[in-house]
Design a protein around this motif. Sequence first.
Motif, PDB file in Angstrom:
ATOM      1  N   ASN A 196       1.943 -10.201   8.198  1.00 27.96           N
ATOM      2  CA  ASN A 196       1.219  -9.259   7.261  1.00 27.96           C
ATOM      3  C   ASN A 196      -0.724  -9.281   7.136  1.00 27.96           C
ATOM      4  O   ASN A 196      -0.890  -7.743   6.239  1.00 27.96           O
ATOM      5  CB  ASN A 196       0.080 -10.632   6.294  1.00 27.96           C
ATOM      6  CG  ASN A 196       1.874 -10.664   5.699  1.00 27.96           C
ATOM      7  OD1 ASN A 196       2.961 -10.713   5.180  1.00 27.96           O
ATOM      8  ND2 ASN A 196       1.457 -12.591   5.198  1.00 27.96           N
ATOM      9  N   ILE A 197      -1.103  -9.365   8.187  1.00 29.34           N
ATOM     10  CA  ILE A 197      -2.385  -8.168   8.791  1.00 29.34           C
ATOM     11  C   ILE A 197      -1.888  -7.256   9.640  1.00 29.34           C
ATOM     12  O   ILE A 197      -2.854  -6.561   9.779  1.00 29.34           O
ATOM     13  CB  ILE A 197      -3.019  -9.272   9.799  1.00 29.34           C
ATOM     14  CG1 ILE A 197      -2.963 -10.572   9.690  1.00 29.34           C
ATOM     15  CG2 ILE A 197      -4.221  -8.723  11.107  1.00 29.34           C
ATOM     16  CD1 ILE A 197      -3.567 -11.563  10.612  1.00 29.34           C
TER      17      ILE A 197
ATOM     18  N   LYS B  38       2.216 -15.984   3.150  1.00 31.77           N
ATOM     19  CA  LYS B  38       3.619 -16.474   2.151  1.00 31.77           C
ATOM     20  C   LYS B  38       4.271 -14.951   2.704  1.00 31.77           C
ATOM     21  O   LYS B  38       4.290 -14.042   3.442  1.00 31.77           O
ATOM     22  CB  LYS B  38       3.016 -15.962   0.617  1.00 31.77           C
ATOM     23  CG  LYS B  38       2.224 -16.549   0.226  1.00 31.77           C
ATOM     24  CD  LYS B  38       1.731 -16.054  -1.431  1.00 31.77           C
ATOM     25  CE  LYS B  38       0.676 -17.484  -1.936  1.00 31.77           C
ATOM     26  NZ  LYS B  38       0.988 -17.140  -3.118  1.00 31.77           N
ATOM     27  N   PRO B  39       5.523 -15.437   2.549  1.00 31.62           N
ATOM     28  CA  PRO B  39       6.934 -16.302   2.491  1.00 31.62           C
ATOM     29  C   PRO B  39       6.709 -17.833   3.139  1.00 31.62           C
ATOM     30  O   PRO B  39       6.796 -18.823   2.828  1.00 31.62           O
ATOM     31  CB  PRO B  39       7.560 -16.126   1.893  1.00 31.62           C
ATOM     32  CG  PRO B  39       8.051 -14.786   2.966  1.00 31.62           C
ATOM     33  CD  PRO B  39       6.679 -15.025   3.530  1.00 31.62           C
TER      34      PRO B  39
END
Length: 223
Positions: free
Chosen positions: A150-151, A141-142
Amino acid sequence: MNLSPDQKIFWQHGFVTLNATIVTTWGLMLVMTAGAVLITRKLKTDGPISRWQSVLEILVTGIREQIREVGLRDPDKYLDFLGTLFLFVATASLFTIVPGYDPPTGSLSTTVALALCVFAAVPIFGVRARGWRGYLASYLKPTFIMLPFNIISEFARTLALAVRLFGNMMSGAMIVGILLTITPFLFPIVMTALGLLVGMVQAYIFAVLATVYIAGATGDGEG
């Protein structure tokens, strides 16, 4: 002046080293464990309660409300973990009133260990709340393009959490130590009180950040 309790060596044999960080960490754990046993051994659910139980209930209720206000709708699920984090960092700061004591949070190894606990707790609570598929989908997301970012953010915020606590605790202890060296008879009480205040604020911020990360993983923060 030691910049870190790691530099204060009590015993060493080969690669095994017993420094102030290890000693104070285990000492704090023993004090907190013994205190918890003594305070909770005579808990009452009705009738007049002891002064210690009153203090304990105020503390637990305050932590529970803070967890709820930050974003977790069912704070009891996270009270053990987040409450322990806060109490450990806060207790480590409170004991600075003891002469010769070096808080273990002034060592990067301790703050990294605390941050790794948060790093491990986030996916555990996230999977419990959303299931494996729902938790892993949160990394997309998004949009799926955000997966690597994100990781990376998971590791970056863990590093930031450890360095932030270490930097603030170490710098606070250094400032207090320098001022006490310059004016040992004028401001010792004020400087000690300032050190305690800094420690309490850092304990609160560390626990709040951990709560925010867990709220994001469980989805409560999206509500």
